[in-house]
Scaffold this active site. Structure first.
Site: not given
Length: 193
Positions: A72-73
């Protein structure tokens, strides 16, 4: 190893492209997880927790002995978290704030083997400085459609590169996956080409 020995637990075409670029054949599994932040959670803890949540969701349905990569970013600008824009106007608003500023790209990664307790987590950060952008440039960029499905409303690998003045840290992290760390993590877990 067969093409299905590695599973990317993410719907991001950029992460998939990066794995292909470094020679890791994989299949894709898109998990359904709650992406809400918890009260008092820091951004680095958030991206790692979300990667773990995605990993666990994937591990519940994957065949045993598959290598899973979940990530996840999130983008942070002056303490504000900037995920994917909700719509065109939100993308314009985000990019106006980021113009001529430095922001941080955080990526959390969870790598493990389904049916096993072993898991490696990674938290990587990169500092990105944008040039000053005119409103006309921002509107034209948003009209291209590129910013609409990306954290921080830009893609460093596409037209968004026009506005990136400097990157401190891993370029690929800005795309959504710190590939050298992921590769080393897979090797630590026993994956071989």
């Amino acid at each position: 190893m067969s093409d299905t020995s590695v599973i990317l637990v993410s719907g991001s075409p950029r992460r998939s492209e990066l794995l292909h670029r470094i020679g890791i054949p994989h299949s894709i599994l898109i998990p359904d997880v709650d992406e809400s932040a918890r009260a008092g959670e820091s951004i680095d803890a958030y991206v790692v927790r979300l990667a773990i949540d995605k990993y666990r969701a994937g591990a519940r349905i994957a065949l045993k002995d598959r290598y899973l990569i979940a990530a996840d970013t999130m983008v942070e600008l002056s303490g504000e978290w900037l995920g994917k824009p909700h719509d065109r106007n939100d993308a314009i608003h985000i990019l106006r704030k980021m113009s001529d500023q430095k922001h941080t790209v955080w990526t959390g990664v969870a790598i493990g083997v389904s049916g096993s307790e072993r898991m490696i987590t990674i938290c990587d950060r990169s500092e990105v400085t944008f040039v000053a952008m005119s409103l006309d440039e921002i509107e034209a960029y948003v009209t291209s459609g590129e910013p609409l499905d990306k954290a921080g409303a830009y893609g460093v690998q596409g037209f968004g590169a026009r506005y990136v003045q400097r990157i401190e840290g891993c370029f690929f992290n800005v795309m959504g996956l710190p590939v050298s760390k992921v590769y080393k993590g897979l090797q630590e877990l026993g994956w071989r080409e």
